[in-house]
Write a protein that holds these residues in place. Structure first.
Motif, PDB file in Angstrom:
ATOM      1  N   LYS A  10      32.228  29.126  23.394  1.00 48.33           N
ATOM      2  CA  LYS A  10      31.996  30.403  24.063  1.00 48.33           C
ATOM      3  C   LYS A  10      33.147  30.675  25.028  1.00 48.33           C
ATOM      4  CE  LYS A  10      27.122  29.298  23.790  1.00 48.33           C
ATOM      5  NZ  LYS A  10      27.362  28.070  23.036  1.00 48.33           N
ATOM      6  N   HIS A  11      33.739  31.880  24.934  1.00 45.62           N
ATOM      7  CA  HIS A  11      34.862  32.268  25.777  1.00 45.62           C
ATOM      8  C   HIS A  11      34.459  33.500  26.581  1.00 45.62           C
ATOM      9  CE1 HIS A  11      37.739  29.627  23.654  1.00 45.62           C
ATOM     10  NE2 HIS A  11      36.950  29.874  22.613  1.00 45.62           N
ATOM     11  N   LEU A  12      34.747  33.490  27.884  1.00 40.57           N
ATOM     12  CA  LEU A  12      34.370  34.590  28.765  1.00 40.57           C
ATOM     13  C   LEU A  12      35.563  35.498  29.033  1.00 40.57           C
ATOM     14  CD1 LEU A  12      32.215  35.903  30.575  1.00 40.57           C
ATOM     15  CD2 LEU A  12      32.980  34.389  32.412  1.00 40.57           C
ATOM     16  N   LEU A  13      35.388  36.788  28.720  1.00 34.58           N
ATOM     17  CA  LEU A  13      36.359  37.835  29.037  1.00 34.58           C
ATOM     18  C   LEU A  13      35.647  38.839  29.926  1.00 34.58           C
ATOM     19  CD1 LEU A  13      37.294  37.877  25.400  1.00 34.58           C
ATOM     20  CD2 LEU A  13      39.101  37.766  27.092  1.00 34.58           C
ATOM     21  N   VAL A  14      36.302  39.301  30.987  1.00 38.22           N
ATOM     22  CA  VAL A  14      35.674  40.259  31.903  1.00 38.22           C
ATOM     23  C   VAL A  14      36.613  41.426  32.174  1.00 38.22           C
ATOM     24  CG1 VAL A  14      34.274  38.481  33.030  1.00 38.22           C
ATOM     25  CG2 VAL A  14      36.476  39.084  34.002  1.00 38.22           C
ATOM     26  N   GLN A  15      36.021  42.548  32.595  1.00 40.96           N
ATOM     27  CA  GLN A  15      36.760  43.712  33.082  1.00 40.96           C
ATOM     28  C   GLN A  15      36.481  43.840  34.566  1.00 40.96           C
ATOM     29  OE1 GLN A  15      35.015  46.635  30.284  1.00 40.96           O
ATOM     30  NE2 GLN A  15      37.077  47.462  30.217  1.00 40.96           N
ATOM     31  N   LYS A  16      37.463  44.300  35.315  1.00 41.50           N
ATOM     32  CA  LYS A  16      37.247  44.520  36.744  1.00 41.50           C
ATOM     33  C   LYS A  16      36.253  45.651  36.943  1.00 41.50           C
ATOM     34  CE  LYS A  16      39.382  45.189  41.161  1.00 41.50           C
ATOM     35  NZ  LYS A  16      40.570  45.114  41.951  1.00 41.50           N
ATOM     36  N   LYS A  21      40.783  49.332  31.272  1.00 39.77           N
ATOM     37  CA  LYS A  21      40.895  48.957  29.862  1.00 39.77           C
ATOM     38  C   LYS A  21      41.261  47.496  29.668  1.00 39.77           C
ATOM     39  CE  LYS A  21      41.908  53.584  28.418  1.00 39.77           C
ATOM     40  NZ  LYS A  21      42.760  54.505  27.749  1.00 39.77           N
ATOM     41  N   ASN A  22      41.799  46.842  30.693  1.00 41.26           N
ATOM     42  CA  ASN A  22      42.236  45.452  30.572  1.00 41.26           C
ATOM     43  C   ASN A  22      41.063  44.483  30.655  1.00 41.26           C
ATOM     44  OD1 ASN A  22      44.957  46.198  30.460  1.00 41.26           O
ATOM     45  ND2 ASN A  22      45.138  46.180  32.675  1.00 41.26           N
ATOM     46  N   PHE A  23      41.135  43.432  29.835  1.00 44.59           N
ATOM     47  CA  PHE A  23      40.186  42.326  29.903  1.00 44.59           C
ATOM     48  C   PHE A  23      40.934  41.102  30.399  1.00 44.59           C
ATOM     49  CE2 PHE A  23      37.905  45.113  27.114  1.00 44.59           C
ATOM     50  CZ  PHE A  23      36.567  44.817  27.328  1.00 44.59           C
ATOM     51  N   TYR A  24      40.236  40.234  31.132  1.00 45.43           N
ATOM     52  CA  TYR A  24      40.836  39.022  31.681  1.00 45.43           C
ATOM     53  C   TYR A  24      40.090  37.816  31.128  1.00 45.43           C
ATOM     54  CZ  TYR A  24      42.875  42.438  34.746  1.00 45.43           C
ATOM     55  OH  TYR A  24      43.550  43.528  35.215  1.00 45.43           O
ATOM     56  N   LEU A  64      43.099  35.130  40.305  1.00 45.62           N
ATOM     57  CA  LEU A  64      42.404  36.054  39.410  1.00 45.62           C
ATOM     58  C   LEU A  64      41.023  36.397  39.957  1.00 45.62           C
ATOM     59  CD1 LEU A  64      42.215  37.641  36.795  1.00 45.62           C
ATOM     60  CD2 LEU A  64      41.566  35.519  35.627  1.00 45.62           C
ATOM     61  N   LEU A  65      40.324  35.407  40.472  1.00 48.91           N
ATOM     62  CA  LEU A  65      39.007  35.644  41.055  1.00 48.91           C
ATOM     63  C   LEU A  65      39.092  36.594  42.249  1.00 48.91           C
ATOM     64  CD1 LEU A  65      36.036  34.925  40.789  1.00 48.91           C
ATOM     65  CD2 LEU A  65      36.447  32.973  42.280  1.00 48.91           C
ATOM     66  N   LYS A  66      40.073  36.401  43.122  1.00 51.41           N
ATOM     67  CA  LYS A  66      40.250  37.294  44.283  1.00 51.41           C
ATOM     68  C   LYS A  66      40.550  38.718  43.829  1.00 51.41           C
ATOM     69  CE  LYS A  66      41.605  34.009  47.814  1.00 51.41           C
ATOM     70  NZ  LYS A  66      42.639  33.576  48.750  1.00 51.41           N
ATOM     71  N   TYR A  67      41.393  38.862  42.810  1.00 51.37           N
ATOM     72  CA  TYR A  67      41.710  40.195  42.298  1.00 51.37           C
ATOM     73  C   TYR A  67      40.462  40.880  41.751  1.00 51.37           C
ATOM     74  CZ  TYR A  67      43.174  43.816  39.082  1.00 51.37           C
ATOM     75  OH  TYR A  67      43.278  45.007  38.419  1.00 51.37           O
TER      76      TYR A  67
END
Length: 79
Positions: A10-16, A21-24, A64-67
């Motif tokens: 399982k891989h986690l991708l998130v959007q702010k 449109k970007n996923f992280y 990345l978490l802070k952003y």
């Protein structure tokens, strides 16, 4: 959701935000618990959701978490 629960990796991708449109990529995770629940949508109707508790294989990069967390308090104050 069943496909996610039974997937071997399982891989986690998130959007702010939904407007971005970007996923992280956050990394791989394991599911600890999954509970069926409901949430009100924008039109006021209750929709089924799953509340998932997960454990990341590795810590998320701090920068990345802070952003991703930036502007959260401002958005909550506006609501």
């Amino acid at each position: 959701m069943q496909e996610v629960l039974t997937a071997p990796r399982k891989h986690l991708l998130v959007q702010k935000s939904g407007s971005e449109k970007n996923f992280y990529y956050m990394g791989q995770f394991d599911i600890i618990e999954s509970v069926d629940s409901q949430k009100e949508d924008n039109s006021g109707k209750m929709k089924p959701i799953a509340k998932v508790t997960m454990k990341m294989h590795h810590p998320v990069r701090e920068d990345l978490l802070k952003y991703l967390q930036s502007n959260i308090s401002k958005e909550n104050e506006a609501v």
